[in-house]
Design an enzyme around this catalytic site. Structure first.
Site, PDB file in Angstrom:
ATOM      1  N   ARG A  35      36.776 -59.853 -27.663  1.00  0.00           N
ATOM      2  CA  ARG A  35      37.295 -59.476 -28.990  1.00  0.00           C
ATOM      3  C   ARG A  35      36.283 -59.771 -30.086  1.00  0.00           C
ATOM      4  O   ARG A  35      36.254 -59.079 -31.107  1.00  0.00           O
ATOM      5  CB  ARG A  35      38.601 -60.212 -29.266  1.00  0.00           C
ATOM      6  CG  ARG A  35      39.724 -59.614 -28.447  1.00  0.00           C
ATOM      7  CD  ARG A  35      41.014 -60.325 -28.692  1.00  0.00           C
ATOM      8  NE  ARG A  35      42.108 -59.543 -28.130  1.00  0.00           N
ATOM      9  CZ  ARG A  35      43.352 -59.974 -28.004  1.00  0.00           C
ATOM     10  NH1 ARG A  35      43.677 -61.183 -28.395  1.00  0.00           N
ATOM     11  NH2 ARG A  35      44.268 -59.199 -27.492  1.00  0.00           N
ATOM     12  N   LYS A 198      59.836 -50.154 -15.503  1.00  0.00           N
ATOM     13  CA  LYS A 198      61.167 -49.676 -15.894  1.00  0.00           C
ATOM     14  C   LYS A 198      61.149 -48.446 -16.787  1.00  0.00           C
ATOM     15  O   LYS A 198      60.295 -48.321 -17.658  1.00  0.00           O
ATOM     16  CB  LYS A 198      61.886 -50.781 -16.647  1.00  0.00           C
ATOM     17  CG  LYS A 198      62.279 -51.946 -15.768  1.00  0.00           C
ATOM     18  CD  LYS A 198      63.003 -52.968 -16.597  1.00  0.00           C
ATOM     19  CE  LYS A 198      63.593 -54.053 -15.710  1.00  0.00           C
ATOM     20  NZ  LYS A 198      64.219 -55.090 -16.521  1.00  0.00           N
ATOM     21  N   GLY A 354      49.438 -52.502 -22.227  1.00  0.00           N
ATOM     22  CA  GLY A 354      49.982 -53.347 -21.169  1.00  0.00           C
ATOM     23  C   GLY A 354      49.181 -53.389 -19.887  1.00  0.00           C
ATOM     24  O   GLY A 354      47.961 -53.513 -19.898  1.00  0.00           O
ATOM     25  N   GLY A 377      50.814 -54.026 -27.802  1.00  0.00           N
ATOM     26  CA  GLY A 377      51.975 -53.596 -28.585  1.00  0.00           C
ATOM     27  C   GLY A 377      51.637 -52.495 -29.569  1.00  0.00           C
ATOM     28  O   GLY A 377      52.412 -51.545 -29.754  1.00  0.00           O
TER      29      GLY A 377
END
Ligand code: AMP
Length: 396
Positions: A35, A198, A354, A377
């Site tokens: 980063r 999911k 993710g 996110g």
């Protein structure tokens, strides 16, 4: 869209929101400086123009308390090493000490401010706190994609105190361009590969993306909700019974919109959720009781390959199997290889959000795809079609 190159930073103090939320070991050494490296081009541009850089970031979740373990002073040496300039450090991000340190900064110098989240006003998006931050610089640059979905003081609110003197840093601009290619301006055919566990966590993305893509590959644990909804037998595979109607609705919508949906036809089924389980390759709609699908089968991968190789713009979000277990990683590795092959042939490929990012890094694909997003996110919310507050604040 205003970017760094629209500005000359000569004799200017640039207040830069970076994402230096890096992992530290128990002796407070930085264990992964990706980063920091990612923010380097923006910092260098400011310095090379003859400006100075004031870096602000959060580290961890100190919840508004001064927590020495989460001090950004631990990373000052690493930032100095990466940027190639001895970085100065301010013990607070606002107030007299910060203002003096900022005022004393000369062209070519870099100041690192203490953890923004030592003040609860950062995450609450407090106006006064944001105004105090704004006093430190002449120009505001947001280069932190990972927090662009948060309306925090340093990521969003601060921008209103800069009128026209604000822009995206290079990293954030690259993220925006990559998302735009997939969602708006990419060459056709456009393909989205959505995997993961999911349906419920991906539903908003699927609904939004149906308007943007020509092909949709559904893989991973989501598969079985679709298959059961269509009348198949999924054995003990992960399945959300309460989302079956929704799955059928998605398929109907896709058809109406002319999107071709590709769902696995065969799977590697296991008699336990374990790397050591017994396995067999079965048709996806004939999984025996006591068995669960944990990876894509060979026929499925052949189908996926065909679709991936004919696509010109590819988004990948979510693994197509339980890649954390070696025996069920083949599908995810294969999909990665197909995307690399398509990229070599000229396709634009974006991996984001993710676990697919983790998979891509674990299997060494990150330099072989067009872009790997730095924000989990923030990327998911972008794919859901939301305008991120940190991005909107610069455009205002
Ligand atoms: P997500 O965070 O939604 O991208 O989900 C990622 C997780 O989905 C990973 O940890 C995978 O192990 C898991 N996953 C993928 N395929 C399956 C499957 N067939 N059964 C259970 N979990 C799966």
């Amino acid at each position: 869209m205003k970017t760094l190159n629209d500005f000359n930073f000569e004799n200017k103090k640039a207040l830069i929101r970076v994402d230096f939320n890096v992992p530290l070991d128990k002796d407070f050494n930085v264990t992964d400086s990706n980063r920091i490296e990612a923010a380097k081009p923006t910092i260098i541009k400011v310095l090379e123009d003859g400006g100075s850089a004031i870096l602000m970031s959060h580290l961890g979740r100190p919840n508004g308390e001064r927590n020495p373990d989460m001090s950004l002073k631990h990373i000052a040496d690493k930032v100095s090493e990466v940027v190639g300039v001895q970085v100065k450090f301010s013990e607070d991000c606002i107030g007299e000490s910060a203002e003096k340190a900022a005022a004393d900064l000369k062209p070519g110098e870099v100041l690192l401010l203490e953890n923004l989240r030592f003040h609860s006003e950062e995450t609450s998006g407090d106006q006064d706190f944001a105004e105090k931050l704004s006093k430190l610089g002449d120009v505001y640059i947001n280069d932190a994609f990972g927090t662009a979905h948060r309306a925090h003081a340093s990521t969003t609110i601060v921008a209103q105190f800069f009128d026209d003197s604000k822009c995206f840093g290079q990293l954030l601009a690259k993220e925006i361009e990559a998302i735009d290619k997939v969602m708006a301006s990419g060459e056709k055919p456009v393909l989205a590969i959505l995997g993961g566990a999911k349906v419920s966590s991906k539903i908003t993305i699927i609904e939004n993306i149906l308007d943007k893509v020509d092909h949709l590959i559904v893989g991973g644990g989501m598969t079985y909700t679709f298959i059961k909804a269509k009348g198949g037998k999924v054995g003990d595979s992960i399945c959300e019974d309460d989302k079956m109607e929704l799955a059928l609705e998605i398929l109907k919508q896709a058809e109406a919109k002319g999107v071709q949906v590709h769902i696995p036809v065969d799977v590697i089924a296991a008699d336990d959720f374990s790397n050591d389980a017994n396995t067999q390759t079965v048709d996806v709609d004939k999984i025996p009781d006591g068995w669960q699908g944990l990876d894509a089968g060979p026929k499925t991968l052949a189908n996926f390959k065909e679709v991936i190789l004919k696509s010109k713009t590819i988004l990948w979000n979510g693994p197509v199997g339980v890649f954390e277990m070696e025996n069920f990683a083949n599908g995810t590795i294969s999909v990665g290889n197909f995307i690399v092959e398509a990229t070599k042939a000229g396709a634009f490929s974006l991996v984001g959000g993710g676990d697919s990012v983790a998979a891509v890094k674990q299997f060494g694909f990150q330099d072989k795809v067009s872009y790997v997003s730095t924000g989990g996110g923030a990327m998911l919310e972008s794919l859901e079609g939301k305008t991120l507050p940190g991005i909107a604040a610069i455009l205002k």
